[in-house]
Write a protein that holds these residues in place. Structure first.
Motif, PDB file in Angstrom:
ATOM      1  N   LEU A   1     -11.120  -8.036   9.819  1.00  0.00           N
ATOM      2  CA  LEU A   1      -9.890  -8.474   9.155  1.00  0.00           C
ATOM      3  C   LEU A   1      -9.416  -7.835   7.881  1.00  0.00           C
ATOM      4  CD1 LEU A   1     -10.487 -12.361   9.858  1.00  0.00           C
ATOM      5  CD2 LEU A   1      -8.922 -10.695  11.240  1.00  0.00           C
ATOM      6  N   PHE A   2     -10.274  -7.502   6.937  1.00  0.00           N
ATOM      7  CA  PHE A   2     -10.041  -6.687   5.931  1.00  0.00           C
ATOM      8  C   PHE A   2      -9.151  -5.249   6.212  1.00  0.00           C
ATOM      9  CE2 PHE A   2     -10.851  -3.675   2.438  1.00  0.00           C
ATOM     10  CZ  PHE A   2     -10.407  -4.244   1.281  1.00  0.00           C
ATOM     11  N   PHE A   3      -9.812  -4.553   7.352  1.00  0.00           N
ATOM     12  CA  PHE A   3      -9.187  -3.400   7.772  1.00  0.00           C
ATOM     13  C   PHE A   3      -8.398  -3.689   9.103  1.00  0.00           C
ATOM     14  CE2 PHE A   3     -13.108  -1.903   5.722  1.00  0.00           C
ATOM     15  CZ  PHE A   3     -12.399  -1.019   4.684  1.00  0.00           C
ATOM     16  N   SER A   4      -7.443  -4.655   8.987  1.00  0.00           N
ATOM     17  CA  SER A   4      -6.466  -4.986   9.887  1.00  0.00           C
ATOM     18  C   SER A   4      -5.204  -4.828   9.258  1.00  0.00           C
ATOM     19  CB  SER A   4      -6.807  -6.355  10.687  1.00  0.00           C
ATOM     20  OG  SER A   4      -6.599  -7.263   9.615  1.00  0.00           O
ATOM     21  N   GLY A   5      -4.918  -4.459   7.992  1.00  0.00           N
ATOM     22  CA  GLY A   5      -3.418  -4.701   7.354  1.00  0.00           C
ATOM     23  C   GLY A   5      -2.795  -3.215   7.444  1.00  0.00           C
ATOM     24  N   ASN A   6      -2.079  -3.003   6.462  1.00  0.00           N
ATOM     25  CA  ASN A   6      -1.386  -1.846   6.183  1.00  0.00           C
ATOM     26  C   ASN A   6      -2.474  -0.756   5.667  1.00  0.00           C
ATOM     27  OD1 ASN A   6       0.659   0.063   5.165  1.00  0.00           O
ATOM     28  ND2 ASN A   6       2.057  -1.195   5.425  1.00  0.00           N
ATOM     29  N   ALA A   7      -2.466   0.231   6.301  1.00  0.00           N
ATOM     30  CA  ALA A   7      -3.303   1.159   5.856  1.00  0.00           C
ATOM     31  C   ALA A   7      -2.938   2.193   4.652  1.00  0.00           C
ATOM     32  CB  ALA A   7      -3.898   2.142   6.822  1.00  0.00           C
ATOM     33  N   VAL A   8      -1.420   2.259   4.806  1.00  0.00           N
ATOM     34  CA  VAL A   8      -0.905   3.137   3.578  1.00  0.00           C
ATOM     35  C   VAL A   8      -0.859   2.507   2.376  1.00  0.00           C
ATOM     36  CG1 VAL A   8       1.707   4.279   3.351  1.00  0.00           C
ATOM     37  CG2 VAL A   8       0.708   4.248   5.640  1.00  0.00           C
ATOM     38  N   VAL A   9      -0.570   1.112   2.480  1.00  0.00           N
ATOM     39  CA  VAL A   9      -0.632   0.288   1.141  1.00  0.00           C
ATOM     40  C   VAL A   9      -1.967   0.307   0.505  1.00  0.00           C
ATOM     41  CG1 VAL A   9      -0.103  -2.010  -0.167  1.00  0.00           C
ATOM     42  CG2 VAL A   9       1.267  -1.206   1.863  1.00  0.00           C
ATOM     43  N   GLN A  10      -2.935   0.250   1.469  1.00  0.00           N
ATOM     44  CA  GLN A  10      -4.403   0.422   0.942  1.00  0.00           C
ATOM     45  C   GLN A  10      -4.461   1.693   0.428  1.00  0.00           C
ATOM     46  OE1 GLN A  10      -7.238  -0.289   4.080  1.00  0.00           O
ATOM     47  NE2 GLN A  10      -7.939  -2.241   3.184  1.00  0.00           N
ATOM     48  N   ILE A  11      -4.279   2.737   0.966  1.00  0.00           N
ATOM     49  CA  ILE A  11      -4.637   4.167   0.586  1.00  0.00           C
ATOM     50  C   ILE A  11      -3.942   4.469  -0.898  1.00  0.00           C
ATOM     51  CG2 ILE A  11      -4.163   6.504   0.921  1.00  0.00           C
ATOM     52  CD1 ILE A  11      -4.699   5.828   4.087  1.00  0.00           C
ATOM     53  N   ASN A  12      -2.532   4.060  -0.828  1.00  0.00           N
ATOM     54  CA  ASN A  12      -1.702   4.157  -2.224  1.00  0.00           C
ATOM     55  C   ASN A  12      -2.416   3.461  -3.290  1.00  0.00           C
ATOM     56  OD1 ASN A  12       0.708   6.209  -2.127  1.00  0.00           O
ATOM     57  ND2 ASN A  12       0.329   5.579   0.074  1.00  0.00           N
ATOM     58  N   ALA A  13      -2.821   2.124  -2.919  1.00  0.00           N
ATOM     59  CA  ALA A  13      -3.303   1.504  -4.036  1.00  0.00           C
ATOM     60  C   ALA A  13      -4.813   2.082  -4.638  1.00  0.00           C
ATOM     61  CB  ALA A  13      -3.581   0.116  -3.561  1.00  0.00           C
ATOM     62  N   PHE A  14      -5.620   2.779  -3.794  1.00  0.00           N
ATOM     63  CA  PHE A  14      -6.650   3.145  -4.519  1.00  0.00           C
ATOM     64  C   PHE A  14      -6.289   4.368  -4.995  1.00  0.00           C
ATOM     65  CE2 PHE A  14      -7.991   4.646   0.099  1.00  0.00           C
ATOM     66  CZ  PHE A  14      -7.995   5.728  -0.346  1.00  0.00           C
ATOM     67  N   LEU A  15      -5.417   5.278  -4.466  1.00  0.00           N
ATOM     68  CA  LEU A  15      -5.042   6.257  -5.241  1.00  0.00           C
ATOM     69  C   LEU A  15      -4.735   6.036  -6.885  1.00  0.00           C
ATOM     70  CD1 LEU A  15      -3.260   8.533  -2.411  1.00  0.00           C
ATOM     71  CD2 LEU A  15      -5.687   8.837  -3.461  1.00  0.00           C
ATOM     72  N   ARG A  16      -3.741   5.153  -6.739  1.00  0.00           N
ATOM     73  CA  ARG A  16      -3.210   4.756  -8.166  1.00  0.00           C
ATOM     74  C   ARG A  16      -4.225   4.344  -9.060  1.00  0.00           C
ATOM     75  NH1 ARG A  16       0.704   2.171  -4.876  1.00  0.00           N
ATOM     76  NH2 ARG A  16      -0.156   0.125  -5.502  1.00  0.00           N
ATOM     77  N   ASP A  17      -5.199   3.489  -8.500  1.00  0.00           N
ATOM     78  CA  ASP A  17      -6.523   2.923  -9.123  1.00  0.00           C
ATOM     79  C   ASP A  17      -7.119   4.320  -9.707  1.00  0.00           C
ATOM     80  OD1 ASP A  17      -8.198   0.807 -10.061  1.00  0.00           O
ATOM     81  OD2 ASP A  17      -9.579   1.865  -8.612  1.00  0.00           O
ATOM     82  N   GLN A  18      -7.519   5.336  -8.914  1.00  0.00           N
ATOM     83  CA  GLN A  18      -8.445   6.424  -8.974  1.00  0.00           C
ATOM     84  C   GLN A  18      -7.628   7.194 -10.329  1.00  0.00           C
ATOM     85  OE1 GLN A  18     -11.482   8.032  -7.739  1.00  0.00           O
ATOM     86  NE2 GLN A  18     -11.667   5.943  -7.248  1.00  0.00           N
ATOM     87  N   ALA A  19      -6.271   7.475 -10.172  1.00  0.00           N
ATOM     88  CA  ALA A  19      -5.829   8.123 -11.256  1.00  0.00           C
ATOM     89  C   ALA A  19      -5.524   7.334 -12.703  1.00  0.00           C
ATOM     90  CB  ALA A  19      -4.423   8.440 -10.869  1.00  0.00           C
ATOM     91  N   THR A  20      -5.536   6.078 -12.559  1.00  0.00           N
ATOM     92  CA  THR A  20      -5.823   5.386 -13.998  1.00  0.00           C
ATOM     93  C   THR A  20      -7.117   5.183 -14.409  1.00  0.00           C
ATOM     94  OG1 THR A  20      -3.880   3.854 -13.181  1.00  0.00           O
ATOM     95  CG2 THR A  20      -5.363   2.980 -14.823  1.00  0.00           C
ATOM     96  N   ARG A  21      -8.009   5.000 -13.552  1.00  0.00           N
ATOM     97  CA  ARG A  21      -9.494   5.006 -14.324  1.00  0.00           C
ATOM     98  C   ARG A  21     -10.162   6.182 -14.462  1.00  0.00           C
ATOM     99  NH1 ARG A  21     -13.402   3.163 -10.935  1.00  0.00           N
ATOM    100  NH2 ARG A  21     -12.180   3.109  -8.953  1.00  0.00           N
ATOM    101  N   ARG A  22      -9.688   7.233 -14.227  1.00  0.00           N
ATOM    102  CA  ARG A  22     -10.003   8.672 -14.346  1.00  0.00           C
ATOM    103  C   ARG A  22      -9.333   9.294 -15.486  1.00  0.00           C
ATOM    104  NH1 ARG A  22     -13.736  10.776 -10.416  1.00  0.00           N
ATOM    105  NH2 ARG A  22     -13.791   9.537  -8.550  1.00  0.00           N
ATOM    106  N   GLY A  23      -8.182   8.814 -15.836  1.00  0.00           N
ATOM    107  CA  GLY A  23      -7.530   9.098 -17.126  1.00  0.00           C
ATOM    108  C   GLY A  23      -6.648  10.337 -16.823  1.00  0.00           C
ATOM    109  N   LEU A  24      -6.224  10.649 -15.673  1.00  0.00           N
ATOM    110  CA  LEU A  24      -5.598  11.837 -15.120  1.00  0.00           C
ATOM    111  C   LEU A  24      -4.316  11.906 -15.923  1.00  0.00           C
ATOM    112  CD1 LEU A  24      -6.517  11.923 -11.401  1.00  0.00           C
ATOM    113  CD2 LEU A  24      -7.971  12.889 -13.436  1.00  0.00           C
ATOM    114  N   ASP A  25      -3.891  12.965 -16.149  1.00  0.00           N
ATOM    115  CA  ASP A  25      -2.572  13.273 -16.922  1.00  0.00           C
ATOM    116  C   ASP A  25      -1.581  13.582 -15.599  1.00  0.00           C
ATOM    117  OD1 ASP A  25      -2.954  16.000 -15.835  1.00  0.00           O
ATOM    118  OD2 ASP A  25      -3.449  16.874 -17.974  1.00  0.00           O
ATOM    119  N   ILE A  26      -0.360  13.800 -16.090  1.00  0.00           N
ATOM    120  CA  ILE A  26       0.585  13.922 -15.034  1.00  0.00           C
ATOM    121  C   ILE A  26       0.237  15.129 -14.041  1.00  0.00           C
ATOM    122  CG2 ILE A  26       2.191  15.442 -16.418  1.00  0.00           C
ATOM    123  CD1 ILE A  26       4.546  13.920 -15.347  1.00  0.00           C
TER     124      ILE A  26
END
Length: 292
Positions: free
Chosen positions: A114-139
């Protein structure tokens, strides 16, 4: 940022780039009059209950990719023949594990499905934003991360839909309910069988969720290295967060999850995972070379 020439020049440059990109993709095949025309037969996809909707966005399989050389560059192998041992094995697995009333699927497996039955695009973009934030990436590095992952993911969706159009392989619910027509003495029909969730309205082979998740995580590994430390959310189970140290374990869970949902055969999942990884590796060699 103060008003002035620098601000106006930045806005003008951004608008120019946007116009150029829109012009470059103006005739890329989006919304072209492509139709799904396969004739229903054993092994061939047709609309599935309960909604019995026609194939969604068939034109996607004819779109010109962003990075890949063609929409057929990484063509998955043919799905298993209906009388093969692999098909028989895949059939038995999804019939037992993917049923809405399955007694073989554990509560933990159901939760993963059930966890992997939702919107994959939302899931992917959420973890990409989290990665950029937690890694302190610049623009600049953030832009590179998002470009490498989302362009690869867009391309794998195009290649996946090309496979769905070309192979037109039936979904488990059709296969199980119509097993008396498949010519395989080792499969048994169950006209009342229902999957844990309704099947999406497009063919089985290959799995879209698996291909986009494999492509995005593999592309991310090329950008930031193999230690991803991913935090995933799900639109299907709000409030739940799952953590993965690397992409391989996540990709393995997605393969299993789509079987446990009852909407894919295992071969459709593993072929999609291979497609996503192969495309991401090729993109990394040609466009976004590893920097770690």
């Amino acid at each position: 940022m103060p008003d002035g020439p620098a601000e106006r020049a930045g806005v003008a440059w951004g608008e120019r780039v946007a116009r150029d990109l829109i012009a470059a993709r103006a005739h890329d095949g989006r919304n072209a009059p492509v139709q799904y025309t396969a004739t229903p037969a054993p092994g061939v996809w047709r609309p599935t209950p309960p909604a019995n909707l026609p194939m969604a966005v068939p034109w996607l399989g004819r779109v010109t990719p962003l990075l890949a050389r063609s929409n057929n560059q990484f063509k998955p192998p043919a799905p298993p023949a209906l009388t093969s041992r692999r098909y028989t094995r895949d059939f038995a697995e999804v019939k037992a594990m993917g049923s809405a009333s399955s007694t073989a699927r554990t509560p933990a497996q159901t939760a993963t499905a059930l966890f992997f039955s939702g919107n994959a695009v939302v899931q992917i973009n959420a973890f990409l934003r989290d990665q950029a934030t937690r890694r302190g990436l610049d623009i600049v590095d953030s832009a590179r991360l998002f470009a490498a992952t989302t362009m690869t993911t867009a391309d794998v969706a195009i290649l996946t839909w090309r496979s769905k159009l070309d192979r037109a392989y039936w979904r488990p619910i059709t296969a199980i309910r119509s097993a008396d027509t498949d010519g395989n003495p080792a499969t048994t029909a169950d006209p009342a069988w229902t999957s844990l969730i309704p099947s999406p309205n497009y063919p089985d082979y290959v799995s879209g969720y698996n291909s986009v998740m494999a492509a995005s995580t593999r592309a991310l590994e090329h950008v930031v290295g193999p230690r991803l430390d991913l935090a995933l959310i799900s639109t299907a189970t709000p409030g739940e967060v799952r953590h993965y140290r690397g992409g391989a374990s996540l990709r393995a869970d997605v393969v299993d999850a789509r079987i446990w949902l009852g909407i894919h055969f295992r071969t459709a999942d593993t072929a999609a995972r291979t497609l996503g990884v192969d495309l991401a590796d090729w993109v990394a060699r040609h466009y976004f070379r590893s920097r770690w």
